[in-house]
Design an enzyme around this catalytic site. Structure first.
Site, PDB file in Angstrom:
ATOM      1  N   SER A 113      41.357  44.499  65.417  1.00 37.90           N
ATOM      2  CA  SER A 113      41.396  43.209  64.717  1.00 37.90           C
ATOM      3  C   SER A 113      41.348  42.055  65.694  1.00 37.90           C
ATOM      4  O   SER A 113      41.866  42.139  66.820  1.00 37.90           O
ATOM      5  CB  SER A 113      42.695  43.133  63.911  1.00 37.90           C
ATOM      6  OG  SER A 113      42.923  41.819  63.481  1.00 37.90           O
ATOM      7  N   TYR A 124      52.237  44.034  62.867  1.00 33.66           N
ATOM      8  CA  TYR A 124      50.895  44.562  62.584  1.00 33.66           C
ATOM      9  C   TYR A 124      49.980  44.334  63.794  1.00 33.66           C
ATOM     10  O   TYR A 124      49.316  45.256  64.269  1.00 33.66           O
ATOM     11  CB  TYR A 124      50.331  43.863  61.331  1.00 33.66           C
ATOM     12  CG  TYR A 124      48.835  43.934  61.221  1.00 33.66           C
ATOM     13  CD1 TYR A 124      48.202  45.102  60.801  1.00 33.66           C
ATOM     14  CD2 TYR A 124      48.035  42.835  61.565  1.00 33.66           C
ATOM     15  CE1 TYR A 124      46.818  45.164  60.725  1.00 33.66           C
ATOM     16  CE2 TYR A 124      46.661  42.895  61.485  1.00 33.66           C
ATOM     17  CZ  TYR A 124      46.060  44.056  61.063  1.00 33.66           C
ATOM     18  OH  TYR A 124      44.698  44.123  60.997  1.00 33.66           O
ATOM     19  N   LYS A 135      48.033  47.010  66.602  1.00 30.85           N
ATOM     20  CA  LYS A 135      46.598  47.041  66.966  1.00 30.85           C
ATOM     21  C   LYS A 135      46.440  46.962  68.486  1.00 30.85           C
ATOM     22  O   LYS A 135      45.619  47.664  69.077  1.00 30.85           O
ATOM     23  CB  LYS A 135      45.842  45.894  66.285  1.00 30.85           C
ATOM     24  CG  LYS A 135      45.707  46.039  64.776  1.00 30.85           C
ATOM     25  CD  LYS A 135      44.832  47.239  64.390  1.00 30.85           C
ATOM     26  CE  LYS A 135      44.764  47.455  62.894  1.00 30.85           C
ATOM     27  NZ  LYS A 135      44.163  48.738  62.493  1.00 30.85           N
TER      28      LYS A 135
END
Ligand code: UD1
Length: 340
Positions: free
Chosen positions: A128, A153, A157
């Site tokens: 991302s 989150y 990643k």
């Protein structure tokens, strides 16, 4: 002739399902593993309606090592894996960080271990743009520094990319991490699209649900940013363009190109649009009103980010083709067709 088999974890999700369609239409044989925690089984039938082909499907949680192992035992000639299966809500990740670390990292480690045991050497990883935080220079390129992640989150990643980097360095894996910008839109058939559970936290599904009357109004998170109209800027990319980037990534890996064992690519359009531009374009193209109010800034939002995509253009021979008008039209058609 036997088709090239590719395992797709999270293959019934928003990006996963569109990628499965593009892979089938490019002559690959995707095998889907999805635990249905954030997706619906009917998407499998829809994939069949679009492509005329029903992919093999395992309703497994890949956090369960034994089940994942079983899939590789059943299918002994896997050429590559695309790893989508992960939790992806920024807000939720701040409330239950350990669930995010456990889920997103253990599933990745299980996959890497099983791939190694079965000598599957090619991986495309779903990363991302969140890894960049607020970049100092725009457009942001792959050489821009990675900043400390604001959300759990985002942190998963970054850690996942790092794990893949280290495993690749042993020479047992060739991997590409695709750093997605903001995927929106839906397949032009309106048979598959985004299916957020509960109240959407992302902009486009909130807009479509508001236009449909499911939500009373949209809150624009802040209009006092240092941008032309004061609202945040993002690089919105049509999910079908994003899906096609995965096909190119697989073709690149399977052609045994590239000498790096792990490489990263921005996948965006290279264009930035503000929240108000998205709302205005949605209203103008679809001839429907999106009632909205201006609210305060959302915690953790960066002001402005859009992608430099030269690397993906040159190396993966990939470029986004769909316009913002296509994205808002397809998103709206999908919402209407799904609600019928
Ligand atoms: C976030 C994550 C990204 C993740 C993506 C998908 C960050 C910095 N970004 O992107 O990594 O891949 O979600 O889950 O962690 N907005 C409103 N009102 C709303 C909703 C959104 O004004 O009701 C605005 C936001 O402030 C933002 C833009 O719309 O400026 C896009 O928001 P969103 O769709 O949530 O995506 P990101 O936050 O960019």
């Amino acid at each position: 002739m036997n088709k090239t088999k590719i395992i797709i974890t999270g293959g019934l999700g928003f990006i996963g399902s569109h990628t499965v369609v593009e892979l089938i239409q490019s002559g690959f044989e995707p095998i889907i593993i999805d635990d249905l925690s954030n997706s619906e089984l009917f998407i499998l039938e829809r994939i069949e309606r679009i492509t005329g082909c029903k992919p093999k499907f395992y309703s497994y949680d890949i956090g369960d090592y034994n089940k994942l192992h079983q899939v590789f035992t059943d299918n002994n000639d896997i050429s590559a894996c695309i790893h989508f299966a992960a939790k992806k809500s920024v807000g939720e990740s701040m409330e239950i960080p350990l669930t995010y670390y456990r889920s997103n990292l253990i599933s990745l480690m299980n996959l890497l271990e099983v791939m190694n045991e079965f000598k599957v050497r090619k991986l495309v990883f779903s990363s991302s743009a969140t890894v960049y935080g607020q970049p100092e220079k725009l457009p942001v390129t792959e050489t821009s520094p990675i900043q400390k992640a604001l959300s759990s989150y985002g942190s998963t990643k970054q850690m996942a990319e790092d794990i893949i980097e280290k495993v690749s360095a042993t020479g047992s894996l060739q991997a590409l991490s695709l750093r997605y910008f903001n995927p929106v839109g839906a397949h032009s058939s309106s048979l598959i699209g985004e299916l957020p559970k509960g109240i959407p936290s992302n902009l486009m599904p909130f807009i479509t649900q508001t236009a449909f009357g499911i939500r009373k109004e949209l809150t624009v998170f802040g209009n006092d940013y240092n941008t032309a109209d004061g609202t945040c800027i993002r690089d919105y990319i049509h999910v079908v363009d994003l899906a096609k980037a995965h096909v190119n990534a697989c073709e690149y890996l399977l052609a045994d190109k590239g000498d790096l064992s792990h490489d990263v690519f921005n996948i965006g359009t290279g264009l930035g649009n503000s929240v108000l531009e998205i709302i205005n374009t949605f209203e103008a193209v679809n001839k429907v009103k999106v009632p909205y109010v201006i609210g305060g800034r959302r915690n953790g939002d960066v002001e402005s980010i859009y992608a430099g995509c030269d690397k993906a253009n040159q190396i993966l021979k990939w470029k986004a083709k769909y316009s913002l008008e296509d994205m808002v039209k397809d998103a709206w058609n999908w919402e209407k067709s799904y609600r019928k």
